[in-house]
Design a protein around this motif. Structure first.
Motif, PDB file in Angstrom:
ATOM      1  N   THR A  96       0.806  -1.115   0.059  1.00  0.00           N
ATOM      2  CA  THR A  96       0.181  -0.044  -0.090  1.00  0.00           C
ATOM      3  C   THR A  96       0.891   1.127  -0.054  1.00  0.00           C
ATOM      4  O   THR A  96       2.050   1.265   0.288  1.00  0.00           O
ATOM      5  CB  THR A  96      -1.120   0.180   1.308  1.00  0.00           C
ATOM      6  N   PHE A  97       0.341   2.292  -0.467  1.00  0.00           N
ATOM      7  CA  PHE A  97       0.851   3.601  -0.204  1.00  0.00           C
ATOM      8  C   PHE A  97       1.287   3.863   0.948  1.00  0.00           C
ATOM      9  O   PHE A  97       0.280   4.024   1.867  1.00  0.00           O
ATOM     10  CB  PHE A  97       0.454   4.761  -1.225  1.00  0.00           C
ATOM     11  N   VAL A  98       2.316   4.539   1.284  1.00  0.00           N
ATOM     12  CA  VAL A  98       2.674   5.337   2.703  1.00  0.00           C
ATOM     13  C   VAL A  98       3.272   6.691   2.183  1.00  0.00           C
ATOM     14  O   VAL A  98       4.533   6.667   1.584  1.00  0.00           O
ATOM     15  CB  VAL A  98       3.481   4.286   3.679  1.00  0.00           C
ATOM     16  N   ASN A 105       5.689  14.985  17.262  1.00  0.00           N
ATOM     17  CA  ASN A 105       6.002  14.595  18.846  1.00  0.00           C
ATOM     18  C   ASN A 105       5.736  13.107  18.913  1.00  0.00           C
ATOM     19  O   ASN A 105       5.321  12.312  18.153  1.00  0.00           O
ATOM     20  CB  ASN A 105       5.187  15.562  19.684  1.00  0.00           C
ATOM     21  N   LYS A 106       5.972  12.943  20.333  1.00  0.00           N
ATOM     22  CA  LYS A 106       6.028  11.162  20.723  1.00  0.00           C
ATOM     23  C   LYS A 106       4.551  10.945  20.491  1.00  0.00           C
ATOM     24  O   LYS A 106       4.166   9.782  19.930  1.00  0.00           O
ATOM     25  CB  LYS A 106       6.415  10.953  21.975  1.00  0.00           C
ATOM     26  N   GLU A 107       3.418  11.637  20.721  1.00  0.00           N
ATOM     27  CA  GLU A 107       2.231  11.149  20.673  1.00  0.00           C
ATOM     28  C   GLU A 107       1.635  10.914  19.054  1.00  0.00           C
ATOM     29  O   GLU A 107       0.997  10.104  18.765  1.00  0.00           O
ATOM     30  CB  GLU A 107       1.046  12.258  21.282  1.00  0.00           C
ATOM     31  N   ASP A 108       2.368  11.935  18.237  1.00  0.00           N
ATOM     32  CA  ASP A 108       2.036  11.858  16.813  1.00  0.00           C
ATOM     33  C   ASP A 108       2.498  10.396  16.321  1.00  0.00           C
ATOM     34  O   ASP A 108       1.987   9.822  15.214  1.00  0.00           O
ATOM     35  CB  ASP A 108       2.605  13.020  16.081  1.00  0.00           C
ATOM     36  N   ILE A 109       3.611  10.352  16.808  1.00  0.00           N
ATOM     37  CA  ILE A 109       4.263   9.118  16.342  1.00  0.00           C
ATOM     38  C   ILE A 109       3.850   7.754  16.801  1.00  0.00           C
ATOM     39  O   ILE A 109       3.453   6.776  15.689  1.00  0.00           O
ATOM     40  CB  ILE A 109       6.033   8.890  17.021  1.00  0.00           C
ATOM     41  N   ALA A 110       3.408   7.880  17.803  1.00  0.00           N
ATOM     42  CA  ALA A 110       2.422   6.744  18.413  1.00  0.00           C
ATOM     43  C   ALA A 110       1.333   6.530  17.541  1.00  0.00           C
ATOM     44  O   ALA A 110       1.009   5.191  17.425  1.00  0.00           O
ATOM     45  CB  ALA A 110       1.975   6.801  19.970  1.00  0.00           C
ATOM     46  N   ARG A 111       0.495   7.475  17.281  1.00  0.00           N
ATOM     47  CA  ARG A 111      -0.747   7.399  16.473  1.00  0.00           C
ATOM     48  C   ARG A 111      -0.370   6.966  14.919  1.00  0.00           C
ATOM     49  O   ARG A 111      -1.005   6.166  14.403  1.00  0.00           O
ATOM     50  CB  ARG A 111      -1.473   8.704  16.280  1.00  0.00           C
ATOM     51  N   TYR A 112       0.834   7.338  14.619  1.00  0.00           N
ATOM     52  CA  TYR A 112       1.256   6.738  13.316  1.00  0.00           C
ATOM     53  C   TYR A 112       1.679   5.290  13.386  1.00  0.00           C
ATOM     54  O   TYR A 112       1.312   4.671  12.268  1.00  0.00           O
ATOM     55  CB  TYR A 112       2.468   7.859  12.695  1.00  0.00           C
ATOM     56  N   ILE A 113       2.314   5.040  14.169  1.00  0.00           N
ATOM     57  CA  ILE A 113       2.538   3.507  14.442  1.00  0.00           C
ATOM     58  C   ILE A 113       1.474   2.831  14.463  1.00  0.00           C
ATOM     59  O   ILE A 113       1.229   1.550  13.806  1.00  0.00           O
ATOM     60  CB  ILE A 113       3.758   3.435  15.738  1.00  0.00           C
ATOM     61  N   ASP A 115      -1.615   3.388  13.061  1.00  0.00           N
ATOM     62  CA  ASP A 115      -2.089   3.608  11.454  1.00  0.00           C
ATOM     63  C   ASP A 115      -1.254   2.552  10.871  1.00  0.00           C
ATOM     64  O   ASP A 115      -2.006   1.739  10.040  1.00  0.00           O
ATOM     65  CB  ASP A 115      -2.063   4.865  11.152  1.00  0.00           C
ATOM     66  N   LEU A 116      -0.061   2.503  10.958  1.00  0.00           N
ATOM     67  CA  LEU A 116       0.957   1.388  10.107  1.00  0.00           C
ATOM     68  C   LEU A 116       0.520   0.062  10.532  1.00  0.00           C
ATOM     69  O   LEU A 116       0.626  -0.734   9.712  1.00  0.00           O
ATOM     70  CB  LEU A 116       2.206   2.091  10.298  1.00  0.00           C
TER      71      LEU A 116
END
Length: 194
Positions: A96-98, A105-113, A115-116
């Motif tokens: 899939t496209f990423v 910040n750390k919260e954004d990274i956690a949400r992104y993880i 999603d992935l």
């Protein structure tokens, strides 16, 4: 050889499931020959086109050139699959496209993880479906097919025949004499690529 349908570009656009359905409808209760030379595209469209071929019941697919990915999925719905000795086929795990270019910040990274991880889970399910449909065609187990899928290697016609992905090797292809309105472009875009 006179081909009824020629698929020589991306599955999804211009060859959406809706477009192929309109082409296939011209051959209701008749045999239909489909020439395929495509590097693939949209898995949702490919799964639907495969089912259309199964439902039609008398579709023969002829594989030429370098046919890969979603284009191999549609071929699995044919009653018979023939492949040029000079052609190659590639089956591989879904993707899939990423896209991400941002400061986090750390919260954004956690949400992104998270999603992935959801994307990864979806891709695993898609791969299970792919292995199952290739296995159904070949008579091999899904786990045996998973090994081939994960190797991501171009397969010769001989290898495809040995695996059971095709039914026959043809020595020579021919310039297609296309029936119908295959060359018309479809006016829709469906970006669901896996």
């Amino acid at each position: 050889m006179k081909y009824n349908i020629e698929i020589d570009s991306t599955i999804g656009w211009p060859y959406s499931s809706r477009y192929v359905k309109s082409l296939l409808s011209q051959f209701r209760d008749k045999p239909c020959t489909v020439r395929v030379n495509s590097l693939g595209g949209s898995v949702p469209d490919a799964l639907d086109i495969r089912q259309q071929f199964i439902d039609h019941g008398d579709v023969t697919v002829y594989i030429f050139g370098m046919t890969a990915s979603a284009a191999t999925v549609i071929a699995m719905g044919a009653k018979k699959v023939c492949m040029s000795r000079q052609a190659l086929m590639l089956i591989h795990p879904s993707s899939t496209f990423v896209f991400e270019w941002a400061q986090m910040n750390k919260e954004d990274i956690a949400r992104y993880i998270e999603d992935l991880q959801r994307d990864k889970d979806t891709l695993e399910k898609v791969d299970d479906v792919l292995c199952d449909l290739y296995a159904k065609r070949t008579g091999k187990s899904a786990s045996d097919i998973a090994v081939v899928l994960n190797e991501e290697k171009w397969l010769t016609a001989e290898q495809c025949l040995q695996l059971g992905l095709i039914d026959e090797i043809i020595e020579e292809g021919s310039a297609p004499a296309v029936n119908g309105k295959v060359r018309n472009f479809i006016h829709e875009y469906r970006p669901e690529y896996l």
